[in-house]
Design a protein around this motif. Sequence first.
Motif, PDB file in Angstrom:
ATOM      1  N   PHE A  16       0.825  -1.208   0.000  1.00 13.23           N
ATOM      2  CA  PHE A  16       0.000   0.000   0.000  1.00 13.23           C
ATOM      3  C   PHE A  16       0.862   1.261   0.000  1.00 13.23           C
ATOM      4  O   PHE A  16       0.663   2.164  -0.819  1.00 13.23           O
ATOM      5  N   ILE A  17       1.863   1.301   0.871  1.00 18.02           N
ATOM      6  CA  ILE A  17       2.650   2.527   1.024  1.00 18.02           C
ATOM      7  C   ILE A  17       3.707   2.685  -0.056  1.00 18.02           C
ATOM      8  O   ILE A  17       4.056   3.808  -0.435  1.00 18.02           O
ATOM      9  N   THR A  18       4.225   1.581  -0.605  1.00 14.17           N
ATOM     10  CA  THR A  18       5.319   1.679  -1.580  1.00 14.17           C
ATOM     11  C   THR A  18       4.803   1.829  -3.009  1.00 14.17           C
ATOM     12  O   THR A  18       5.038   2.861  -3.653  1.00 14.17           O
ATOM     13  N   GLY A  20       1.756   2.118  -4.108  1.00  9.56           N
ATOM     14  CA  GLY A  20       0.760   3.174  -4.222  1.00  9.56           C
ATOM     15  C   GLY A  20       1.388   4.544  -4.418  1.00  9.56           C
ATOM     16  O   GLY A  20       0.954   5.332  -5.264  1.00  9.56           O
ATOM     17  N   GLN A  21       2.446   4.823  -3.655  1.00  7.49           N
ATOM     18  CA  GLN A  21       3.139   6.100  -3.818  1.00  7.49           C
ATOM     19  C   GLN A  21       3.885   6.177  -5.139  1.00  7.49           C
ATOM     20  O   GLN A  21       3.927   7.224  -5.787  1.00  7.49           O
ATOM     21  N   GLY A 143      -3.138  -4.468  -1.756  1.00 11.03           N
ATOM     22  CA  GLY A 143      -2.780  -3.202  -1.125  1.00 11.03           C
ATOM     23  C   GLY A 143      -2.277  -2.183  -2.131  1.00 11.03           C
ATOM     24  O   GLY A 143      -2.444  -0.972  -1.949  1.00 11.03           O
ATOM     25  N   GLN A 144      -1.665  -2.683  -3.218  1.00 12.46           N
ATOM     26  CA  GLN A 144      -1.228  -1.771  -4.278  1.00 12.46           C
ATOM     27  C   GLN A 144      -2.416  -1.041  -4.880  1.00 12.46           C
ATOM     28  O   GLN A 144      -2.359   0.168  -5.130  1.00 12.46           O
ATOM     29  N   GLY A 147      -3.665   1.569  -2.588  1.00 10.72           N
ATOM     30  CA  GLY A 147      -2.733   2.692  -2.621  1.00 10.72           C
ATOM     31  C   GLY A 147      -2.878   3.517  -3.882  1.00 10.72           C
ATOM     32  O   GLY A 147      -2.734   4.752  -3.851  1.00 10.72           O
ATOM     33  N   ASN A 148      -3.184   2.860  -5.017  1.00  8.23           N
ATOM     34  CA  ASN A 148      -3.374   3.582  -6.272  1.00  8.23           C
ATOM     35  C   ASN A 148      -4.580   4.520  -6.210  1.00  8.23           C
ATOM     36  O   ASN A 148      -4.642   5.506  -6.951  1.00  8.23           O
ATOM     37  N   PHE A 151      -3.382   7.365  -2.600  1.00  6.84           N
ATOM     38  CA  PHE A 151      -2.276   8.316  -2.626  1.00  6.84           C
ATOM     39  C   PHE A 151      -2.412   9.419  -3.674  1.00  6.84           C
ATOM     40  O   PHE A 151      -1.994  10.552  -3.412  1.00  6.84           O
ATOM     41  N   SER A 181       5.488   7.342   5.150  1.00  4.20           N
ATOM     42  CA  SER A 181       6.116   6.110   4.670  1.00  4.20           C
ATOM     43  C   SER A 181       6.865   5.413   5.798  1.00  4.20           C
ATOM     44  O   SER A 181       6.745   4.185   5.975  1.00  4.20           O
TER      45      SER A 181
END
Length: 508
Positions: A16-18, A20-21, A143-144, A147-148, A151, A181
Motif C-alpha cells: 500500500f505505502i510503496t 501506491g506512492q 494493497g497496491q 494505494g493507487n 495516494f 512512509s
Amino acid sequence: MFHGYLVFASTFLLNFITVGQFNASSLYLDSLQESFPDSGGGTLAVFCTIQIVAGLASSLIGGIAQDALESAGIGLSWLFLGGGLFMFLGLVGASFAPTLMVAIFGSMMFGVGLGLAGFMSAGMCVMWFEHSRGTMLLLAISGQGLGNIFFPWLILKLLDAHGDSEEDPWRPTMRWMGLLSFIIAAIASPPMRLPFPGEVEENEMGTNTSDVMMEPLATNYGSIQEVGTNNNTRRRRSSVATFEKVRGGSSTQVSNNMRSSIVSSVASGLRRSSVVSAYQALSTTALDTLQENGGLYSLADVALSATNLWLTAFTVTACFASLNSQVLLPPYCLSLGFTEAVGAFAMTLYGTGLLLSNLTLGIAVDRFGARKVLAFDFVTMALLFFVWPLCVTPNQIYVVAFCFGYTQAPISSLPIIILADAFASVSPEHILTLNGITNMAKFAGYLLGPAIASSIAQSHGGYGNATALSGIIEVSGALFLLMIPTPDEQQRLLVEGKSKGKGGAQAG
C-alpha cells in the motif's frame, strides 16, 4: 494466532505505502516543472523512472543480503524497516533539493526503499501459505490497488493545501509523505520473518509437525534446546534437502535400504510432513553430518534450474510488451479525436481491473496453478493487443482498458508463487534472491519496450503495427511459461543433478 496472518497484513501495508506512492509520483512533475523551468520533459520523467530502476536493483541486493543478515543473527524485519527509512530519507532529501538532479537523487533513494520494503514483501508472504498461497498473496498485493486510489487523492490534497502558502508546494508534500512512509513501514516491519520448521504445516494441516520432527533430534542430542539454538535448524528444511544430504554419506552412516527409501520418497514428491517417520530412523552420525554441512542446494543450483531459467526468459520477453497498453492507450484515444478525459477514465478502469484481479484470481491460482493462470492471462493479453485497433468508441476502449488491467496484474505476483511452489520446500533461504533476479529481468523490457512501441506507432504505420508486435511478444512469453516443469518434476531434477555431481566428484 498463526503468525502468517501478521505477515499477510504487513505485506498488504507495505505494498500500500510503496507501490501506491510510486504510481502517484507523476503528480509531482507539474510542480517540479514550475520550480525548475529549464529542465526538459525527458529529464523530469527520470524522476519517476529512476524509482522503478532502483527498486528492481535493491530487491535483488536485499535478497542476497538475507543470508548475511541471518548468519549475523539480525532479523529480516530490519531489512523492511530499512526500506521505510530509505523512503523517508529519499523524499525528505528531495524536498530540500536546490536542483532537479538532487531531487532525482532523492527519488532514487525512495526507489531503493520501494524495492526493499515493497517488492521483497511478496517473497516473504508466499512462504507462509501452501494450500492457499495464490489467494493470500494476491489479496496482500491488493494493497497496491488501494494505494493507487488513496495516494493520488492525498498528494493532490496536500499540493492544494500548500499551494497558497508555499512557493513550491511539492516540498512540504514530500516531507509529509516521507514521514507517513516511515511510520507505516515501522508498523509493518516487525512481523516479517521466515517461518520456523513445521510452523506452516501445523497451521494448515492441523498437526504439530514441528514437535514430531524435533523429538528424535532431541533424543539424539540430549536436548531440544541445543538443536534449536543452531540458526540453520530454524529454517524450513525439507525432506529433499535433508535426505539427499544423508544420501551423500558413506554406508556406515545410513543403510543402503534407508537411502533407497529416502530417494524414492523424494522422487514421489512427498511433503515434509509425510516423511516424519524417516527422521526417526536416522542415526546420530547422520544427524551430525546434516548439522555440519547445512543446506543442500546452493543459490547457483536453484538459479540455474529449469524453473528459474524459463521464468526469467518469460519475464525478459513479456515485459517488453506488458506496459505498452498503459503507455499507448492515452495517445491512442487522442488520435481518434477524443478528449483527454476519455484516456484518463480508461486508465482509471485499467487500475480498477488491476485491483479486482488481485482480489479474485487467487482461487484460480490455487485451483489450476500459478504457471497455467499466468500463461492464460498473457495469451488473453495478446488477443487484446490484436483487438485494440478495432476499438473506435469510448465504451469499446473502456472495456479493453479494464481487461488489460485485469490480465496484467498477475505479472507482479504470480512469478514469486511459481518460485515458491518449486523451491520453498527445498531451498527457502534463496526465494527472496530468486525474486530479485526475476525483478531485475523486468528492467530491460520496462525501460525499452514502451519506447520501441511508441517509435513504431509514430513512424511505421500507426498503432496497429505496434499492438500486433506487442501481441506476438506476449504469446512468445506465454510459451516460455509452458516450458517450466511442475514443482515435483523440478525437485526430481534437482535431486538427479546433485546425485550426478556427487557421483562425478567421487569418481574423480
